[in-house]
Design an enzyme around this catalytic site. Structure first.
Site, PDB file in Angstrom:
ATOM      1  N   TYR A  70     -14.171  21.652 -11.723  1.00  0.00           N
ATOM      2  CA  TYR A  70     -14.764  20.360 -12.093  1.00  0.00           C
ATOM      3  C   TYR A  70     -15.921  20.063 -11.130  1.00  0.00           C
ATOM      4  O   TYR A  70     -15.772  20.161  -9.920  1.00  0.00           O
ATOM      5  CB  TYR A  70     -13.659  19.299 -11.997  1.00  0.00           C
ATOM      6  CG  TYR A  70     -14.074  17.876 -12.217  1.00  0.00           C
ATOM      7  CD1 TYR A  70     -14.673  17.469 -13.402  1.00  0.00           C
ATOM      8  CD2 TYR A  70     -13.819  16.911 -11.241  1.00  0.00           C
ATOM      9  CE1 TYR A  70     -15.023  16.149 -13.605  1.00  0.00           C
ATOM     10  CE2 TYR A  70     -14.159  15.580 -11.436  1.00  0.00           C
ATOM     11  CZ  TYR A  70     -14.765  15.202 -12.618  1.00  0.00           C
ATOM     12  OH  TYR A  70     -15.106  13.895 -12.822  1.00  0.00           O
TER      13      TYR A  70
ATOM     14  N   ASP B  37      -5.710  22.405 -10.167  1.00  0.00           N
ATOM     15  CA  ASP B  37      -6.038  21.235 -10.971  1.00  0.00           C
ATOM     16  C   ASP B  37      -5.462  21.508 -12.358  1.00  0.00           C
ATOM     17  O   ASP B  37      -5.978  22.338 -13.112  1.00  0.00           O
ATOM     18  CB  ASP B  37      -7.564  21.041 -11.011  1.00  0.00           C
ATOM     19  CG  ASP B  37      -7.975  19.779 -11.776  1.00  0.00           C
ATOM     20  OD1 ASP B  37      -7.224  19.378 -12.695  1.00  0.00           O
ATOM     21  OD2 ASP B  37      -9.047  19.223 -11.485  1.00  0.00           O
TER      22      ASP B  37
ATOM     23  N   ARG C  91       0.818  -1.211   0.000  1.00  0.00           N
ATOM     24  CA  ARG C  91       0.000   0.000   0.000  1.00  0.00           C
ATOM     25  C   ARG C  91       0.853   1.263   0.000  1.00  0.00           C
ATOM     26  O   ARG C  91       0.432   2.327  -0.443  1.00  0.00           O
ATOM     27  CB  ARG C  91      -0.905  -0.007   1.249  1.00  0.00           C
ATOM     28  CG  ARG C  91      -2.066   0.971   1.157  1.00  0.00           C
ATOM     29  CD  ARG C  91      -2.867   1.000   2.435  1.00  0.00           C
ATOM     30  NE  ARG C  91      -2.093   1.500   3.547  1.00  0.00           N
ATOM     31  CZ  ARG C  91      -2.020   0.931   4.746  1.00  0.00           C
ATOM     32  NH1 ARG C  91      -2.681  -0.168   4.993  1.00  0.00           N
ATOM     33  NH2 ARG C  91      -1.295   1.456   5.696  1.00  0.00           N
TER      34      ARG C  91
HETATM   35  C1  LIG Z   1     -10.484  18.814 -14.610  1.00  0.00           C
HETATM   36  C2  LIG Z   1     -10.749  17.484 -13.986  1.00  0.00           C
HETATM   37  N1  LIG Z   1     -10.261  17.230 -12.770  1.00  0.00           N
HETATM   38  C3  LIG Z   1     -10.481  16.057 -12.157  1.00  0.00           C
HETATM   39  C4  LIG Z   1     -11.218  15.066 -12.766  1.00  0.00           C
HETATM   40  C5  LIG Z   1     -11.474  13.778 -12.021  1.00  0.00           C
HETATM   41  O1  LIG Z   1     -10.716  12.742 -12.520  1.00  0.00           O
HETATM   42  P1  LIG Z   1     -11.162  11.215 -12.322  1.00  0.00           P
HETATM   43  O2  LIG Z   1     -12.303  10.979 -13.249  1.00  0.00           O
HETATM   44  O3  LIG Z   1      -9.928  10.445 -12.617  1.00  0.00           O
HETATM   45  O4  LIG Z   1     -11.577  11.076 -10.884  1.00  0.00           O
HETATM   46  C6  LIG Z   1     -11.729  15.271 -14.029  1.00  0.00           C
HETATM   47  C7  LIG Z   1     -12.525  14.216 -14.706  1.00  0.00           C
HETATM   48  O5  LIG Z   1     -13.195  14.441 -15.684  1.00  0.00           O
HETATM   49  C8  LIG Z   1     -11.502  16.514 -14.664  1.00  0.00           C
HETATM   50  O6  LIG Z   1     -12.021  16.784 -15.881  1.00  0.00           O
END
Ligand SMILES: Cc1ncc(COP(=O)(O)O)c(C=O)c1O
Length: 391
Positions: A110, A182, A57
């Site tokens: 998101y 992000d 892990r």
């Molecule tokens: C900008 C952004 N951040 C995070 C995510 C989340 O990623 P995951 O689907 O791998 O959880 C997404 C998924 O579409 C995304 O578009």
């Protein structure tokens, strides 16, 4: 950890970062290590945890290889992998925030990030304020005494507002507030988060890093100062990515630059073509000079990926459905960043709170894949034909 090389160009590092063939009997790729138990040769070694790997892990050579490569490419201190992009976001927020704290989150974030704030953080007594993604230095006016984090995503999900990260960082750091980004859209190749002052960068590696729509993976890259709380939370939550998905992330990473170059070229072609269509009111893609975020994008980014949006002129729902239902190359589905083209209707009016989404007609998000541009154009052209016929 594998060696970093400061002198080599990014494309060279993409091919070599996080790889030590001499440690794998000369094999070029770090293989998939599966496992929970790791044996210790002596009591002393066990008691002192005096070996690189101690329990499945907590990491394997496969996991470490991708972590090292991503940390180097993002320009951060170290990276930790998680089972999805959303788990990377949730872990980061839970690691940095406690009851009574306040977090500033971009209104263009998101949507599941927003849901996490509205549900989990709220339940734990952590307050979220959503801000206009174009706030820039004026974020200073929103920082309260208990604000700990400014969460950014640039360009924003679906509507692609480019954020002034250096201005937000300057205002946040002046009040000892951390900035989390992000960075999924740009990937570490097209935006360098730490060079622009961010404290933590998150990748939904599910998208372009994996690049083939066949695995789920997240990554949190930290500065040296933010490493300890993230590493602690990651450990305490028991997060570990699956071995196969990690390997697919490593494999995808090697071709990231070549794929992005093509995604970018084709996306620009599709975006420019769409901009001339009579059915399209506007195209939202920071790489286009007509985009409101173009100047900031040009200043801070070194490229654009294949994801952008268009706003159509007003059209009936059945006409839009006739266009989308009949597409043969653009698939309808969530996620993006794979080799294939995708299209998705969206409507930010249903969930945004700090800004008002104003659009002439329905909005569509497009992911331009690695297919031939002429074929993609023909698929969309036929779609517009069905849309007109049904209008
Ligand atoms: C900008 C952004 N951040 C995070 C995510 C989340 O990623 P995951 O689907 O791998 O959880 C997404 C998924 O579409 C995304 O578009």
């Amino acid at each position: 950890m594998s060696k970093r090389s400061s002198g080599q160009k990014q494309d060279t590092r993409l091919a070599h970062a996080g790889r030590e063939p001499t440690q794998q009997h000369g094999f070029v790729n770090t293989p998939i290590y599966r496992g929970s138990t790791v044996l210790f040769p002596t009591v002393k070694c066990l008691e002192e945890s005096a070996q690189p790997f101690t329990y499945g892990r907590l990491g394997t050579p496969t996991v470490e290889a991708l972590q090292d490569a991503l940390a180097e490419l993002e320009g951060g201190y170290r990276t930790l992998l998680t089972p999805s992009g959303l788990s990377a976001i949730a872990t980061t927020l839970l690691a940095l925030l406690s009851a009574g704290d306040h977090v500033l989150v971009s209104d263009s974030v998101y949507r599941p990030t927003r849901r996490f704030c509205d549900k989990v953080l709220k339940r734990l007594g952590i307050r979220t304020t959503y801000y206009d993604p174009l706030v820039g230095a004026s974020i200073a006016q929103l920082i309260e005494d208990n604000t700990r984090v400014v969460f950014t995503e640039s360009p924003g999900s679906q509507t692609f507002e480019v954020q002034d990260i250096p201005a937000i960082v300057a205002a946040a750091h002046a009040r000892n507030v951390l900035v989390v980004l992000d960075n999924t859209w740009a990937t570490p190749l097209f935006f360098k988060p730490f060079a622009h002052g961010a404290d933590i960068s998150i990748q939904a590696a599910t998208k372009y890093i994996v690049g083939h729509a066949d695995a789920m993976l997240g990554a949190i890259t930290t500065s040296e100062a933010t490493w300890a709380p993230i590493a602690e939370a990651h450990d305490e939550f028991g997060l570990c990515p699956g071995p196969d998905d990690t390997y697919l992330g490593l494999r995808g990473l090697r071709s990231l630059s070549a794929r992005l170059e093509r995604h970018q070229r084709s996306a620009l072609q599709v975006a420019e073509w769409l901009g001339k269509r009579p059915e399209v009111a506007r195209v939202i893609y920071p790489a286009l000079p007509s985009d409101p975020g173009h100047a900031l994008w040009k200043r801070d980014f070194t490229g654009a990926s294949g994801l952008f949006a268009i706003v159509l002129k007003p059209v009936s729902k059945p006409a839009l459905a006739a266009m989308l239902d009949g597409l043969s190359l653009f698939g309808m589905g969530y996620s993006w960043g794979g080799f294939e083209s995708l299209i998705l209707p969206f409507d930010p009016r249903t969930y945004r709170t700090a800004t008002t989404w104003q659009a002439e007609g329905p909005a569509l998000r497009l992911h331009v894949g690695l297919e031939d541009f002429g074929d993609l154009r023909a698929d969309l052209e036929a779609g517009f034909g069905r849309l007109s016929a049904a209008s």
